[in-house]
Enzyme design. Structure first.
Site, mmCIF file in Angstrom:
data_model
loop_
_atom_site.group_PDB
_atom_site.id
_atom_site.type_symbol
_atom_site.label_atom_id
_atom_site.label_comp_id
_atom_site.label_asym_id
_atom_site.label_seq_id
_atom_site.Cartn_x
_atom_site.Cartn_y
_atom_site.Cartn_z
ATOM 1 N N CYS A 33 54.961 43.248 81.810
ATOM 2 C CA CYS A 33 54.017 44.089 81.073
ATOM 3 C C CYS A 33 54.808 45.218 80.423
ATOM 4 O O CYS A 33 56.014 45.352 80.639
ATOM 5 C CB CYS A 33 52.928 44.627 82.006
ATOM 6 S SG CYS A 33 51.478 45.261 81.114
ATOM 7 N N CYS B 101 53.197 48.535 80.286
ATOM 8 C CA CYS B 101 52.523 49.809 80.563
ATOM 9 C C CYS B 101 53.408 50.820 81.268
ATOM 10 O O CYS B 101 53.362 52.019 80.945
ATOM 11 C CB CYS B 101 51.231 49.569 81.324
ATOM 12 S SG CYS B 101 51.413 48.743 82.926
ATOM 13 N N CYS C 80 49.434 48.840 77.521
ATOM 14 C CA CYS C 80 50.128 47.571 77.714
ATOM 15 C C CYS C 80 50.568 46.911 76.411
ATOM 16 O O CYS C 80 50.921 45.727 76.403
ATOM 17 C CB CYS C 80 49.230 46.606 78.486
ATOM 18 S SG CYS C 80 48.699 47.257 80.098
ATOM 19 N N LYS D 27 41.663 39.460 84.709
ATOM 20 C CA LYS D 27 41.998 40.824 85.145
ATOM 21 C C LYS D 27 40.940 41.777 84.603
ATOM 22 O O LYS D 27 40.784 41.932 83.392
ATOM 23 C CB LYS D 27 43.384 41.209 84.644
ATOM 24 C CG LYS D 27 43.845 42.592 85.076
ATOM 25 C CD LYS D 27 45.250 42.857 84.565
ATOM 26 C CE LYS D 27 45.750 44.222 84.977
ATOM 27 N NZ LYS D 27 47.120 44.480 84.470
ATOM 28 N N ARG E 204 48.560 52.836 89.845
ATOM 29 C CA ARG E 204 49.009 53.601 88.689
ATOM 30 C C ARG E 204 49.849 54.800 89.097
ATOM 31 O O ARG E 204 50.740 55.220 88.361
ATOM 32 C CB ARG E 204 47.801 54.005 87.840
ATOM 33 C CG ARG E 204 47.189 52.780 87.161
ATOM 34 C CD ARG E 204 45.937 53.068 86.371
ATOM 35 N NE ARG E 204 45.428 51.826 85.776
ATOM 36 C CZ ARG E 204 44.291 51.725 85.123
ATOM 37 N NH1 ARG E 204 43.529 52.793 84.960
ATOM 38 N NH2 ARG E 204 43.901 50.562 84.631
ATOM 39 N N ARG F 144 41.696 51.058 79.383
ATOM 40 C CA ARG F 144 42.165 49.709 79.055
ATOM 41 C C ARG F 144 40.999 48.739 78.849
ATOM 42 O O ARG F 144 41.178 47.524 78.941
ATOM 43 C CB ARG F 144 43.102 49.207 80.148
ATOM 44 C CG ARG F 144 44.384 50.025 80.222
ATOM 45 C CD ARG F 144 45.340 49.549 81.291
ATOM 46 N NE ARG F 144 46.580 50.305 81.219
ATOM 47 C CZ ARG F 144 47.299 50.694 82.252
ATOM 48 N NH1 ARG F 144 46.893 50.394 83.465
ATOM 49 N NH2 ARG F 144 48.420 51.377 82.096
ATOM 50 N N GLU G 162 38.567 33.216 79.623
ATOM 51 C CA GLU G 162 39.935 33.734 79.700
ATOM 52 C C GLU G 162 40.859 32.743 80.421
ATOM 53 O O GLU G 162 41.970 32.459 79.955
ATOM 54 C CB GLU G 162 39.940 35.079 80.443
ATOM 55 C CG GLU G 162 39.389 36.246 79.649
ATOM 56 C CD GLU G 162 40.407 36.820 78.678
ATOM 57 O OE1 GLU G 162 41.534 36.285 78.595
ATOM 58 O OE2 GLU G 162 40.072 37.806 78.007
ATOM 59 N N LYS H 167 42.129 39.333 89.576
ATOM 60 C CA LYS H 167 42.446 40.709 89.962
ATOM 61 C C LYS H 167 41.342 41.645 89.486
ATOM 62 O O LYS H 167 41.015 41.610 88.293
ATOM 63 C CB LYS H 167 43.791 41.103 89.344
ATOM 64 C CG LYS H 167 44.237 42.530 89.641
ATOM 65 C CD LYS H 167 45.544 42.846 88.930
ATOM 66 C CE LYS H 167 45.951 44.291 89.233
ATOM 67 N NZ LYS H 167 47.172 44.672 88.489
ATOM 68 N N SER I 4 45.683 47.628 95.029
ATOM 69 C CA SER I 4 46.049 48.881 95.689
ATOM 70 C C SER I 4 44.844 49.655 96.216
ATOM 71 O O SER I 4 44.901 50.241 97.304
ATOM 72 C CB SER I 4 46.848 49.759 94.720
ATOM 73 O OG SER I 4 46.069 50.070 93.563
ATOM 74 N N TYR J 148 49.542 43.964 99.589
ATOM 75 C CA TYR J 148 50.367 44.986 100.222
ATOM 76 C C TYR J 148 50.261 44.917 101.741
ATOM 77 O O TYR J 148 51.070 45.526 102.446
ATOM 78 C CB TYR J 148 49.943 46.371 99.720
ATOM 79 C CG TYR J 148 49.992 46.481 98.208
ATOM 80 C CD1 TYR J 148 51.186 46.729 97.546
ATOM 81 C CD2 TYR J 148 48.839 46.299 97.446
ATOM 82 C CE1 TYR J 148 51.244 46.803 96.167
ATOM 83 C CE2 TYR J 148 48.879 46.369 96.063
ATOM 84 C CZ TYR J 148 50.077 46.614 95.425
ATOM 85 O OH TYR J 148 50.123 46.671 94.050
#
Length: 326
Positions: free
Chosen positions: A121, A123, A131, A196, A206, A218, A234, A249, A275, A314
């Protein structure tokens, strides 16, 4: 009561071993991708404040994290590079010796068998945090595709096993597939962030990736959380353009979307346990409000049950320890 007729579902729940025999869904260490954030500098390891247990690593400290991942038997990592220098076109994203590319080289040299995925990406490399390329406040779609393809090729040259584009520009998979093929990397698969959503669950990321947009949001390129059928459009476009994996996501609030994508496409589906989902559980656990182990494993299990083949999380290291009693 002797003539009463009803189903005896509890017969299959009578003991732990019996329950295990009929269990429909399971999690194993091979299911996981572990995200890692790499920064420039030396001898740097610092916990990300909104993501307890997740750290920024300089490349010279990255080995200790990779060694732990491999020791646990987690087969794959995805690397997010955080550069010092940013500019309007994100030139550090496609520089052959930028932070992500150097981290990829280091990871593959230290653990050649580890599957190294490159987040692709712009960003975190642009000074505006978006992005794609910007002109008069507009994120330009087609003008961004060449830079994304150049980024993917540079990451493949560095040794990335999988390219994972996350920018949500129309045609990004087609452009990257063409760029990789032309550069001699037709064997490198694409793990598309094709589904996404423009989600509030990305806040801690972020902070970690230093990628907060400097203006606007975004929503012109990431998906509306209200939409279900759009996810199928998509995903269909990306599959037709050459995607080999499909990421949904976020995951937890989009389990219905994971199921829709699973039911309509026969490529591996990746649930990104993002996250914000991680941070909420960590905060509650640190306050003693929930049993972290049970909540995490149940949450991850829900993603597998919804249809995910792979879990990008994570929680991966902790989850493997809990699953294997380590």
């Amino acid at each position: 009561m002797k003539d009463l007729k009803f189903d005896r579902h509890r017969r299959l729940r009578g003991s732990a071993n019996l329950r295990a025999m009929v269990r429909e869904t399971s999690i194993q260490k091979e299911d996981f991708i572990y995200p890692i954030f790499v920064v420039e500098g030396e001898d740097y390891k610092k916990e990300i404040s909104s993501m307890p247990g997740v750290y920024h690593y300089s490349i010279d400290r990255l080995g200790e994290e990779l060694d732990e991942v491999v020791e646990l038997g987690i087969p794959s990592v995805i690397l997010f590079g955080v550069p010092k220098d940013k500019d309007p076109v994100g030139s550090q994203a496609y520089h052959d010796h930028a932070i992500t590319q150097e981290a990829i080289r280091f990871a593959k040299q230290r653990h050649p068998e580890l599957v190294v995925i490159a987040d692709t990406c712009l960003c975190q490399y642009t000074d505006h945090g978006h992005c794609g390329v910007i002109e008069d406040g507009i994120i330009l779609n087609d003008e961004s595709l060449d830079l994304l393809a150049r980024t993917a090729v540079s990451q493949a040259k560095a040794g990335a096993d999988i390219i994972a584009p996350s920018n949500m520009m129309d045609g990004f998979v087609a452009a990257i597939r063409y760029g990789l093929d032309e550069a001699g990397f037709s064997h490198i698969p694409i793990m598309s962030y094709g589904v996404k959503y423009a989600s509030a669950y990305y806040g801690p990321f972020r902070e970690a990736a230093h990628s907060t947009p400097q203006f606007g949001d975004r929503k012109t390129y990431q998906m509306d959380p209200a939409n279900r059928m759009e996810a199928l459009r998509e995903a269909s476009s990306d599959v037709n353009e050459g995607a080999d994996f499909m990421i949904v996501k976020p995951a937890l609030s989009y389990l219905d979307i994971i199921r829709e994508v699973r039911d309509n496409f026969d490529i591996p589906i990746v649930a990104y346990n993002v996250s914000g989902e991680y941070a909420m559980v960590k905060a509650a656990a640190q306050n003693g409000w929930v049993d972290e182990e049970k909540i995490v494993l149940e949450t991850l299990l829900s993603m597998k049950r919804a249809g995910a083949d792979i879990l990008m999380s994570y929680h991966a290291k902790d989850a493997v320890r809990w699953l294997e009693g380590k």
